[in-house]
Design a protein around this motif. Structure first.
Motif, PDB file in Angstrom:
ATOM      1  N   GLY A   3       0.597  -1.072  -0.121  1.00 49.25           N
ATOM      2  CA  GLY A   3       0.123   0.139  -0.117  1.00 49.25           C
ATOM      3  C   GLY A   3       0.652   1.286  -0.021  1.00 49.25           C
ATOM      4  O   GLY A   3       2.002   1.188  -0.047  1.00 49.25           O
ATOM      5  N   SER A   4       0.185   2.259  -0.034  1.00 48.87           N
ATOM      6  CA  SER A   4       0.905   3.707  -0.260  1.00 48.87           C
ATOM      7  C   SER A   4       1.521   4.073   1.038  1.00 48.87           C
ATOM      8  O   SER A   4       2.315   4.752   0.844  1.00 48.87           O
TER       9      SER A   4
ATOM     10  N   MET B 168       4.127   2.493   7.838  1.00 48.79           N
ATOM     11  CA  MET B 168       3.872   1.269   8.276  1.00 48.79           C
ATOM     12  C   MET B 168       4.854   0.361   8.720  1.00 48.79           C
ATOM     13  O   MET B 168       4.849  -0.130   9.831  1.00 48.79           O
TER      14      MET B 168
ATOM     15  N   LEU C 290       5.964   1.592  12.004  1.00 45.66           N
ATOM     16  CA  LEU C 290       5.006   1.141  13.186  1.00 45.66           C
ATOM     17  C   LEU C 290       5.308  -0.139  13.409  1.00 45.66           C
ATOM     18  O   LEU C 290       5.664  -0.841  14.626  1.00 45.66           O
ATOM     19  N   VAL C 291       5.419  -1.090  12.246  1.00 43.47           N
ATOM     20  CA  VAL C 291       5.628  -2.418  12.594  1.00 43.47           C
ATOM     21  C   VAL C 291       6.895  -2.819  13.279  1.00 43.47           C
ATOM     22  O   VAL C 291       6.859  -3.696  14.184  1.00 43.47           O
TER      23      VAL C 291
ATOM     24  N   TYR D 217       8.416  -0.966  14.996  1.00 40.48           N
ATOM     25  CA  TYR D 217       8.425  -0.423  16.389  1.00 40.48           C
ATOM     26  C   TYR D 217       7.629  -1.405  17.415  1.00 40.48           C
ATOM     27  O   TYR D 217       8.154  -1.767  18.576  1.00 40.48           O
TER      28      TYR D 217
ATOM     29  N   ILE E 156       5.009  12.613   8.486  1.00 36.87           N
ATOM     30  CA  ILE E 156       4.955  12.389   9.888  1.00 36.87           C
ATOM     31  C   ILE E 156       5.594  12.759  10.925  1.00 36.87           C
ATOM     32  O   ILE E 156       6.848  12.711  10.838  1.00 36.87           O
TER      33      ILE E 156
ATOM     34  N   THR F 291       3.653   6.258  20.289  1.00 34.15           N
ATOM     35  CA  THR F 291       2.166   5.792  20.712  1.00 34.15           C
ATOM     36  C   THR F 291       1.143   6.613  19.939  1.00 34.15           C
ATOM     37  O   THR F 291       0.191   6.096  19.349  1.00 34.15           O
TER      38      THR F 291
ATOM     39  N   VAL G 108       1.416   8.308  16.815  1.00 35.01           N
ATOM     40  CA  VAL G 108       1.489   7.736  15.657  1.00 35.01           C
ATOM     41  C   VAL G 108       0.476   6.341  15.457  1.00 35.01           C
ATOM     42  O   VAL G 108      -0.335   6.210  14.569  1.00 35.01           O
ATOM     43  N   LEU G 109       0.845   5.523  16.410  1.00 38.32           N
ATOM     44  CA  LEU G 109       0.220   4.152  16.513  1.00 38.32           C
ATOM     45  C   LEU G 109      -1.061   4.070  16.731  1.00 38.32           C
ATOM     46  O   LEU G 109      -1.868   3.450  15.875  1.00 38.32           O
TER      47      LEU G 109
ATOM     48  N   PHE H 123      -2.881   5.220  13.232  1.00 34.47           N
ATOM     49  CA  PHE H 123      -2.487   4.192  12.013  1.00 34.47           C
ATOM     50  C   PHE H 123      -3.526   2.963  12.475  1.00 34.47           C
ATOM     51  O   PHE H 123      -4.173   2.266  11.850  1.00 34.47           O
TER      52      PHE H 123
ATOM     53  N   TYR I 164      -5.726   6.159   9.660  1.00 33.34           N
ATOM     54  CA  TYR I 164      -4.756   7.185   9.188  1.00 33.34           C
ATOM     55  C   TYR I 164      -5.498   8.087   8.129  1.00 33.34           C
ATOM     56  O   TYR I 164      -6.197   7.816   7.351  1.00 33.34           O
TER      57      TYR I 164
ATOM     58  N   LEU J  33      -1.872  -4.039  12.593  1.00 31.73           N
ATOM     59  CA  LEU J  33      -1.187  -3.676  11.590  1.00 31.73           C
ATOM     60  C   LEU J  33      -1.047  -4.498  10.395  1.00 31.73           C
ATOM     61  O   LEU J  33      -1.054  -4.149   9.116  1.00 31.73           O
TER      62      LEU J  33
ATOM     63  N   PRO K 174      -4.298  -3.296   7.664  1.00 29.69           N
ATOM     64  CA  PRO K 174      -3.018  -2.272   7.580  1.00 29.69           C
ATOM     65  C   PRO K 174      -3.565  -0.999   7.621  1.00 29.69           C
ATOM     66  O   PRO K 174      -2.856   0.015   7.538  1.00 29.69           O
TER      67      PRO K 174
ATOM     68  N   GLY L  84      -7.073   3.615  -4.280  1.00 30.44           N
ATOM     69  CA  GLY L  84      -5.352   3.657  -4.191  1.00 30.44           C
ATOM     70  C   GLY L  84      -4.785   2.789  -3.080  1.00 30.44           C
ATOM     71  O   GLY L  84      -3.736   2.572  -3.465  1.00 30.44           O
ATOM     72  N   ALA L  85      -5.455   2.572  -2.157  1.00 28.25           N
ATOM     73  CA  ALA L  85      -4.728   1.765  -0.915  1.00 28.25           C
ATOM     74  C   ALA L  85      -5.117   0.351  -1.130  1.00 28.25           C
ATOM     75  O   ALA L  85      -4.552  -0.420  -0.405  1.00 28.25           O
TER      76      ALA L  85
END
Lengths: 292, 349
Positions: free
Chosen positions: A90-91, A96, A99-100, A102, B58, B246, B248-249, B252, B256, B298, B302, B331-332
């Motif tokens: 993905g974009s 990602m 985070l993964v 982390y 980010i 944390t 940012v986590l 996501f 996001y 995740l 995702p 797109g994703a």
């Protein structure tokens, strides 16, 4: 004064070599895979603990133990890549992976904490305090050998990257992943091996770090921010750049410590910010290595 | 369409009523404690979303604002000898501190993009943490204490809950207004392609700067609330590297780029990690469990639980009918070459 300065510069260069070793893995992983491996700091600590256990439990000298820890860390790296990173799409993939890795780091840190507890430990073989007497300076053998190993391994990674067929496919992927796939390079396999190599060098980096510093499971956070600064400064994906940047930054910190021990780290990060404003691609990075 | 809007606003009203009634129904301080901290993080997450969620930069330096807001309040309360509820009058000071710090921070960090931006924010963050450790007016490594509030535990938590709720609702309204304005459109244009946006006449630096200042203001404000709630701040708690990660986590995790996702992520993860800490059987394992839960989400959702959940519902509702894929998800969606990582994704921006 001049004497203190020289001593600080020598120390900075020697410690810089060790940081370069840890950073080379990070810059390799970043350059090839576009992955920010936040777990690299914790992996260094894992490498240090592996050496620590081999030395304390099995009485294997840390340097000889590298023959065991480096392959072990390689396998761990390949496993992390296979289990988690190769599955991301993905974009927002780069964010990602941050985070993964982390989350992976959190798990490893939790396990280390569970196994070894919160106390600081240090790998301390009998020769830890012996030092060489060169031109009126006392330099610990640990630092000298650490530097030698670091330079040898950084050199080995350089040769792997620029003198072998494997390295050529790695660099092809760096330039253009889709084109590399078109000419028949198995991108997934090369990526997995690269991640493994990037993690494997932390075994040696961790061993030297564990001999020269007291550490616990939490030490990875301070490390990762320094390592990230080094690879950004060196130009991401550049092996020589990582070496140069590590030596430069650690020498700077070591010299500033003579006058201002409390602010040395702030000067370190301030220097990073200033240099990046002046050269956004880093000290040694070519502008087009990766699009800014 | 009309019915959908009605249902949406109805749902929001129900949520708001629930949020307002929550401390009345569950008055136990250990429960409302979860509520207060979850709302603190929800506010910070929305603050992050306004800048990073919209522009795609980010930021891993939000703790700079959070800690500065806390320290501004603590230092002012100490030096001006403020007592009890009068300290709340310092909250605007915290907010202004955040906005002011965002200016030099932004002037430095917003000149670089992508990974360099991430690392520059981390570097500036460490400089701030060190300043908190070493300056003469910050109380060094033992940090600062706040004036004493003579409230009983139940009203204490309840009052702070409503303050945090007000901050969260305010932040959400601001984020919503930003999102639907021309300004928000410019921010998203920067996310999609900054050079092209610039070519089309977006004053990129000014727009980014404005968003960064709004983000810093909100984060510093809630930092002040957090400080007074906990009655203390230390350099490593106010300027906490884990705070950034944390945050940012959470975003996501929730989804996001959307306000609801950012809030949802905070409201799930913060109570979850607090709750894991309280289970004796998990003593020493909570970090591992938290990491494992995050990894699972995740890897299997995702794009965050909110978009994935919405997609799932759509799939059930349209079962048997020809699939209509919402334009935003194309797109994703998994790309046509699922066998290898898309290495080239980095060069596009």
């Amino acid at each position: 004064m001049a004497r203190e300065l020289t001593q600080a510069i020598v120390n900075g260069i020697l410690i810089g070599g060790v940081y370069a070793l840890m950073a080379v893995g990070l810059t390799l992983i970043f350059g090839v895979l576009d992955i920010i491996n936040i777990a690299q700091g914790v992996l260094v600590i894992l490498g240090a603990y592996l050496s620590y256990s081999l030395f304390n439990k099995a009485h294997i000298d840390p340097y000889i133990g590298l023959l065991i820890t480096i392959p072990a860390m390689f396998i761990i790296g390949v496993a992390i890549h296979w289990a988690f990173i190769s599955r991301l799409r993905g974009s927002e993939r780069t964010s990602m992976t941050l985070l993964v890795t982390y989350a992976v780091g959190l798990i490893i840190e939790g396990i280390l904490y569970k196994v070894y507890g919160a106390n600081n430990v240090q790998i301390s073989p009998s020769y830890i305090d012996s030092s060489a007497h060169v031109l009126g300076f006392y330099i610990g053998w640990v630092y000298i050998w650490g530097f030698v190993i670091a330079v040898a391994l950084v050199g080995a990674v350089y040769v792997l990257l620029y003198r072998t067929r494997f390295g050529r496919s790695v660099r092809a992927i760096m330039q253009n992943g889709d084109a590399a796939r078109l000419v028949g390079i198995n991108v997934n396999k090369v990526a997995a091996i690269t991640f493994g190599v990037g993690v494997a060098v932390t075994a040696a980096g961790g061993m030297v770090f564990g001999e020269t510093n007291a550490f616990n499971a939490n030490s990875g956070y301070d490390l990762i921010s320094r390592l990230l600064s080094i690879i950004i400064l060196g130009g991401m994906g550049s092996v020589g750049g990582a070496l140069g940047a590590a030596v430069f930054m650690l020498t700077l910190e070591s010299v500033v410590t003579i006058w201002q021990p409390t602010w040395a780290i702030a000067v370190y990060y301030a220097a990073l910010v200033i240099i990046l404003l002046w050269r956004p691609a880093g000290l040694f990075g070519q502008k087009a290595v990766r699009a800014q | 369409m009309k019915a959908q809007t009605l249902a949406k606003s109805g749902g929001l009203v129900v949520l708001l009523v629930f949020a307002v009634l929550f401390p009345q129904v569950f008055s136990n301080p250990s429960v409302t404690n979860y509520g207060v901290l979850a709302l603190v993080f929800a506010t910070a997450a929305v603050g992050w979303h306004i800048f990073s969620g919209n522009t795609g930069y980010i930021a891993l330096g939000q703790a700079v604002f959070f800690g500065s807001g806390a320290y501004a309040m603590g230092i002012a309360a100490r030096d001006w000898h403020m007592q009890a509820t009068a300290v709340f009058e310092l909250l605007p000071l915290s907010a202004v501190t955040g906005a002011l710090i965002a200016i030099p921070f932004g002037l430095i960090a917003l000149r670089v993009r992508r990974h360099t931006f991430i690392v520059v924010t981390i570097a500036i963050f460490f400089i701030f943490q060190l300043m908190a450790f070493n300056f003469w007016f910050t109380g060094g490594s033992s940090g600062l204490g706040s004036p004493f509030l003579s409230w009983a535990p139940v009203p204490y938590n309840r009052n702070f809950y409503y303050i945090a709720l007000a901050c969260a609702v305010g932040a959400i309204v601001i984020a919503w207004l930003v999102g639907r304005s021309r300004f928000g459109l410019q921010l998203r244009a920067i996310r999609d392609d900054e050079d092209r946006a610039r070519g089309l006449g977006v004053k990129a630096m000014q727009v980014k700067m404005a968003a960064y200042m709004i983000s810093g203001t909100i984060t510093a404000l809630i930092g002040g609330v957090w400080f007074y709630y906990l009655n203390q701040v230390q350099p490593q708690t106010g300027f906490n590297p884990l705070f950034d990660l944390t945050l940012v986590l959470m975003i996501f995790f929730g989804g996001y780029g959307s306000i609801a996702g950012s809030v949802l992520g905070a409201l799930i993860i913060e109570p979850l990690s607090l709750w894991l800490n309280t289970i004796p059987a998990l003593n020493g394992f909570n970090e591992i469990v938290l990491g494992a839960i995050l990894l699972l989400v995740l890897l299997f959702m995702p794009r965050g639980i909110l978009p994935t959940g919405a997609e799932f519902i759509t799939k059930i509702r349209t079962r048997g009918r020809p699939a209509v894929v919402p334009a935003t998800t194309i797109g994703a969606a998994p790309s046509a070459t699922p066998s290898a990582p898309s290495v080239s994704s980095g060069g596009a921006r």
